[in-house]
Structure formats: C-alpha cells, structure tokens
Design a protein around this motif. Sequence first.
Motif, PDB file in Angstrom:
ATOM      1  N   PRO A  63       0.792  -1.239   0.000  1.00  0.00           N
ATOM      2  CA  PRO A  63       0.000   0.000   0.000  1.00  0.00           C
ATOM      3  C   PRO A  63       0.822   1.287   0.000  1.00  0.00           C
ATOM      4  CG  PRO A  63      -0.861  -1.539   1.634  1.00  0.00           C
ATOM      5  CD  PRO A  63       0.403  -2.142   1.086  1.00  0.00           C
ATOM      6  N   THR A  64       2.074   1.238   0.472  1.00  0.00           N
ATOM      7  CA  THR A  64       2.891   2.455   0.495  1.00  0.00           C
ATOM      8  C   THR A  64       3.755   2.613  -0.767  1.00  0.00           C
ATOM      9  OG1 THR A  64       4.698   1.335   1.661  1.00  0.00           O
ATOM     10  CG2 THR A  64       3.006   2.437   3.016  1.00  0.00           C
ATOM     11  N   SER A  65       3.702   1.654  -1.670  1.00  0.00           N
ATOM     12  CA  SER A  65       4.496   1.728  -2.898  1.00  0.00           C
ATOM     13  C   SER A  65       3.778   2.535  -3.965  1.00  0.00           C
ATOM     14  CB  SER A  65       4.790   0.324  -3.423  1.00  0.00           C
ATOM     15  OG  SER A  65       5.626  -0.359  -2.522  1.00  0.00           O
ATOM     16  N   LYS A  66       4.568   3.103  -4.896  1.00  0.00           N
ATOM     17  CA  LYS A  66       3.992   3.942  -5.954  1.00  0.00           C
ATOM     18  C   LYS A  66       4.690   3.678  -7.271  1.00  0.00           C
ATOM     19  CE  LYS A  66       2.845   7.625  -2.771  1.00  0.00           C
ATOM     20  NZ  LYS A  66       2.960   9.018  -2.422  1.00  0.00           N
ATOM     21  N   VAL A  67       3.940   3.845  -8.365  1.00  0.00           N
ATOM     22  CA  VAL A  67       4.495   3.790  -9.706  1.00  0.00           C
ATOM     23  C   VAL A  67       4.228   5.143 -10.356  1.00  0.00           C
ATOM     24  CG1 VAL A  67       4.425   2.667 -11.959  1.00  0.00           C
ATOM     25  CG2 VAL A  67       4.096   1.298  -9.891  1.00  0.00           C
ATOM     26  N   PHE A  68       5.285   5.790 -10.817  1.00  0.00           N
ATOM     27  CA  PHE A  68       5.177   7.081 -11.495  1.00  0.00           C
ATOM     28  C   PHE A  68       5.391   6.842 -12.981  1.00  0.00           C
ATOM     29  CE2 PHE A  68       6.631   7.815  -7.209  1.00  0.00           C
ATOM     30  CZ  PHE A  68       5.807   8.845  -6.771  1.00  0.00           C
ATOM     31  N   CYS A  69       4.502   7.365 -13.806  1.00  0.00           N
ATOM     32  CA  CYS A  69       4.568   7.135 -15.245  1.00  0.00           C
ATOM     33  C   CYS A  69       4.802   8.438 -15.999  1.00  0.00           C
ATOM     34  CB  CYS A  69       3.266   6.517 -15.744  1.00  0.00           C
ATOM     35  SG  CYS A  69       2.857   4.971 -14.930  1.00  0.00           S
ATOM     36  N   VAL A  70       5.718   8.366 -16.947  1.00  0.00           N
ATOM     37  CA  VAL A  70       5.999   9.488 -17.841  1.00  0.00           C
ATOM     38  C   VAL A  70       5.942   8.926 -19.251  1.00  0.00           C
ATOM     39  CG1 VAL A  70       7.704  11.184 -18.566  1.00  0.00           C
ATOM     40  CG2 VAL A  70       7.508  10.573 -16.149  1.00  0.00           C
ATOM     41  N   ASP A  71       5.132   9.539 -20.085  1.00  0.00           N
ATOM     42  CA  ASP A  71       5.041   9.078 -21.469  1.00  0.00           C
ATOM     43  C   ASP A  71       5.392  10.232 -22.395  1.00  0.00           C
ATOM     44  OD1 ASP A  71       4.577   7.833 -23.849  1.00  0.00           O
ATOM     45  OD2 ASP A  71       2.694   6.937 -23.228  1.00  0.00           O
ATOM     46  N   PRO A  72       6.657  10.347 -22.782  1.00  0.00           N
ATOM     47  CA  PRO A  72       7.071  11.470 -23.622  1.00  0.00           C
ATOM     48  C   PRO A  72       6.541  11.379 -25.052  1.00  0.00           C
ATOM     49  CG  PRO A  72       8.886   9.952 -23.314  1.00  0.00           C
ATOM     50  CD  PRO A  72       7.759   9.475 -22.435  1.00  0.00           C
ATOM     51  N   HIS A  73       5.930  10.264 -25.409  1.00  0.00           N
ATOM     52  CA  HIS A  73       5.433  10.087 -26.767  1.00  0.00           C
ATOM     53  C   HIS A  73       3.965  10.481 -26.913  1.00  0.00           C
ATOM     54  CE1 HIS A  73       9.162   8.119 -27.652  1.00  0.00           C
ATOM     55  NE2 HIS A  73       8.964   7.339 -26.619  1.00  0.00           N
ATOM     56  N   SER A  74       3.331  10.836 -25.826  1.00  0.00           N
ATOM     57  CA  SER A  74       1.930  11.247 -25.880  1.00  0.00           C
ATOM     58  C   SER A  74       1.801  12.591 -26.566  1.00  0.00           C
ATOM     59  CB  SER A  74       1.356  11.325 -24.459  1.00  0.00           C
ATOM     60  OG  SER A  74       0.023  11.736 -24.497  1.00  0.00           O
ATOM     61  N   THR A  75       0.739  12.769 -27.326  1.00  0.00           N
ATOM     62  CA  THR A  75       0.517  14.038 -28.011  1.00  0.00           C
ATOM     63  C   THR A  75      -0.326  14.991 -27.172  1.00  0.00           C
ATOM     64  OG1 THR A  75      -1.425  13.140 -29.110  1.00  0.00           O
ATOM     65  CG2 THR A  75       0.674  13.003 -30.291  1.00  0.00           C
ATOM     66  N   GLU A  76      -0.848  14.502 -26.072  1.00  0.00           N
ATOM     67  CA  GLU A  76      -1.712  15.304 -25.221  1.00  0.00           C
ATOM     68  C   GLU A  76      -1.270  15.184 -23.765  1.00  0.00           C
ATOM     69  OE1 GLU A  76      -6.366  15.124 -23.820  1.00  0.00           O
ATOM     70  OE2 GLU A  76      -5.836  14.406 -25.792  1.00  0.00           O
TER      71      GLU A  76
END
Length: 79
Positions: A63-76
């Motif tokens: 419950p204390t873990s996190k996933v951070f997502c970055v998608d530099p290929h998104s157009t929006e």
Amino acid sequence: MNEPTYRWGGKFDTNWLLNRIHAPPFKEIVREYAGRENLKILEIGCHEGQCTLWFLTFVAYHPTSKVFCVDPHSTEWKP
C-alpha cells in the motif's frame, strides 16, 4: 483489427508486454523488490499502461508503494 486484450483489470489494444515481461533477466531483476514498503518505480513510456498494471500487481503491491509514469510520446498532456 485485432481483438482487445483484457488483463489485470485493463483493456489493451496491443499485446507487446507479455513476450518481454517474462524474459528471465527482467523477472529476476525485479523479483527482489516485490512487496517492499515505500517502493518507488519510474516508468518511462507507459503507452496503454499494461506494464504499469503489471508493476502494481506483481511488484509494487504494498500500500505504500507507488508507480510514477511518464510518457514522452503522448501528443496530449493529462495531469
């Protein structure tokens, strides 16, 4: 067009993850982190989020873990 794939609570139009995620080097590397408290994962290039859900289901499930997502290929940009 191919039928969508359903897994880990998501609906996906591509199925490129399973062939890569089950490769022995990757699974061995992340195995030691599974279930750790306060685990933080940075995923660059999340596309449909299939790998994100895999990380949340099999690695960052504490419950204390996190996933951070970055998608530099998104157009929006979405906050």
